[in-house]
Design a protein around this motif. Structure first.
Motif, PDB file in Angstrom:
ATOM      1  N   ASN A 123       0.821  -1.173   0.063  1.00 57.16           N
ATOM      2  CA  ASN A 123      -0.139  -0.019  -0.066  1.00 57.16           C
ATOM      3  C   ASN A 123       0.914   1.307  -0.215  1.00 57.16           C
ATOM      4  N   LYS A 124       0.769   2.152  -0.990  1.00 56.92           N
ATOM      5  CA  LYS A 124       1.787   2.983  -1.160  1.00 56.92           C
ATOM      6  C   LYS A 124       1.576   4.259  -0.237  1.00 56.92           C
ATOM      7  N   GLU A 125       0.251   4.352   0.244  1.00 58.03           N
ATOM      8  CA  GLU A 125       0.135   5.235   1.260  1.00 58.03           C
ATOM      9  C   GLU A 125       0.845   5.043   2.500  1.00 58.03           C
ATOM     10  N   LYS A 126       0.686   3.929   2.969  1.00 57.44           N
ATOM     11  CA  LYS A 126       1.186   3.107   3.992  1.00 57.44           C
ATOM     12  C   LYS A 126       2.646   3.280   4.035  1.00 57.44           C
ATOM     13  N   PHE A 127       3.315   2.861   2.767  1.00 60.59           N
ATOM     14  CA  PHE A 127       4.589   3.009   2.569  1.00 60.59           C
ATOM     15  C   PHE A 127       5.231   4.370   2.894  1.00 60.59           C
ATOM     16  N   ASN A 128       4.608   5.427   2.247  1.00 58.61           N
ATOM     17  CA  ASN A 128       5.096   6.828   2.249  1.00 58.61           C
ATOM     18  C   ASN A 128       4.901   7.036   3.835  1.00 58.61           C
ATOM     19  N   VAL A 132       5.355   5.620   6.654  1.00 59.76           N
ATOM     20  CA  VAL A 132       6.516   5.000   7.208  1.00 59.76           C
ATOM     21  C   VAL A 132       7.616   5.930   7.051  1.00 59.76           C
ATOM     22  N   ILE A 133       7.900   6.257   5.871  1.00 59.27           N
ATOM     23  CA  ILE A 133       9.054   6.997   5.350  1.00 59.27           C
ATOM     24  C   ILE A 133       9.056   8.411   5.894  1.00 59.27           C
ATOM     25  N   ASP A 134       7.751   9.181   5.791  1.00 57.67           N
ATOM     26  CA  ASP A 134       7.888  10.384   6.117  1.00 57.67           C
ATOM     27  C   ASP A 134       8.111  10.552   7.905  1.00 57.67           C
ATOM     28  N   CYS A 135       7.263   9.629   8.617  1.00 58.79           N
ATOM     29  CA  CYS A 135       7.496   9.621  10.132  1.00 58.79           C
ATOM     30  C   CYS A 135       8.898   9.471  10.392  1.00 58.79           C
ATOM     31  N   TYR A 167       7.043   2.067  -8.943  1.00 55.22           N
ATOM     32  CA  TYR A 167       5.668   2.690  -8.417  1.00 55.22           C
ATOM     33  C   TYR A 167       5.921   3.423  -6.850  1.00 55.22           C
ATOM     34  N   LEU A 168       6.746   2.875  -5.958  1.00 57.30           N
ATOM     35  CA  LEU A 168       6.838   3.287  -4.801  1.00 57.30           C
ATOM     36  C   LEU A 168       7.756   4.582  -4.616  1.00 57.30           C
TER      37      LEU A 168
END
Length: 329
Positions: A246-251, A253-256, A322-323
């Motif tokens: 899930n790209k939103e969840k991936f982002n 984690v990265i952003d946090c 994609y990510l």
């Protein structure tokens, strides 16, 4: 495991009585794990895989992993640490190694149970581990290339002219060669930035109790590029039950993580660098299948993991573009 063996294992903790017959529980893909109820409390006992612990580097690896777990616990990380006997994180009975832990009445999350608050907690926890900048001379820091020759002979041994493990031999060889080359190239830059961390912080190794995470299975701890571990955590925690990221969840984690700790490496390189762990597991699974000393259950587990890991690698390579949008390069 019977009560007599369990009592021998736990005798260094002054256990005098085993209340119920030890019950085998899930111990992952490598080890055996047991829940043992005693007059002194309940323990989780891990019987280490004989092939793993017999490797020359294994004792230092386990000592390092428990030292790091203990250090993390002392710095407000909820780490589940092994009980030490004579300053070592194991006890040996009949030439077999056992590690003993306090039993925690908690559970790991299935992929469909992971919510955004879990992702934020794990991302912040990972940034704290990385801020330690933990170092040790118990394990080597240098980066080692992966070589196709290690795979090639095994593939030849198990394959006919067309297939190996039900996979096209041609595709298997070409893909593994390509992935190894990509990995080795990426690590030329990433290997210069390494710290000691957990290195296996996926959902199976985090137990939750009343919203609080408890980190288990520190045995993979060692030197790693922090951005590679971030990518590994972001991808594993953002997958759904069908294995799709899930790209939103991936982002998220990265952003946090970015809010708590600086990312010093190129994320695209780190995505490729994350291939190393998967390629290492693929090679181990191939060897597990081919080892004549293994029983049929071990060989079958090796075969399944070859297929699962190879398909996981293929999907992961396809997911990278994609990510990694304009915000993650």
């Amino acid at each position: 495991m019977d009560k007599i063996l369990a009592l021998n294992i736990l005798s260094f903790l002054n256990v005098r009585e085993i209340i119920n017959t030890p019950r085998e529980i899930s111990g992952g893909l490598l080890h055996k794990m047991y829940k043992i109820e005693t007059d002194k409390g309940t323990y989780a006992v891990k019987r280490l895989n004989e092939e793993i612990i017999s490797r020359p580097e294994a004792p230092n690896n386990y000592i390092l992993s428990e030292k790091f777990a203990s250090y993390s616990k002392g710095n407000m990380i909820s780490a589940v640490c092994a009980k030490n006997k004579n300053d070592l994180p194991w006890t040996i009975i009949d030439n077999r190694y056992y590690m003993v832990f306090d039993w925690i009445e908690a559970h790991s999350l299935n992929q469909n149970e992971i919510e955004n608050n879990h992702l934020l907690i794990i991302s912040e926890l990972l940034s704290r581990l990385h801020k330690f900048n933990y170092q040790s001379d118990l394990v080597n820091k240098e980066f080692k290339n992966i070589y196709f020759n290690d795979f090639e002979q095994i593939i030849k041994d198990v394959s006919n002219d067309v297939f190996a493990w039900g996979i096209s031999k041609h595709q298997l060889i070409e893909n593994i060669k390509k992935w190894i080359n990509l990995y080795n190239e990426s690590m030329c830059e990433l290997s210069h930035n390494q710290i000691i961390s957990h290195r296996d912080l996926d959902s199976k190794n985090v137990l939750w109790k009343e919203g609080k995470p408890y980190i288990i299975d520190w045995e993979s701890a060692g030197y790693i590029n922090p951005t590679i571990e971030l990518i590994d955590v972001a991808t594993s925690w953002s997958r759904d039950e069908n294995g799709r990221i899930n790209k939103e969840k991936f982002n998220l984690v990265i952003d946090c993580y970015r809010e708590n700790y600086k990312i010093n490496d190129n994320l695209s390189n780190a995505m490729i660098g994350n291939l190393g762990g998967m390629l290492g597991w693929l090679l181990y699974s191939m060897k597990r299948f081919c080892d004549t000393n293994n029983n049929e259950d071990e060989k079958e587990l090796g075969k399944k993991q070859v297929i699962v890991t190879y398909n996981h690698l293929k999907r992961y390579i396809e997911e990278i573009p994609y990510l990694l949008d304009e915000n993650n390069r």
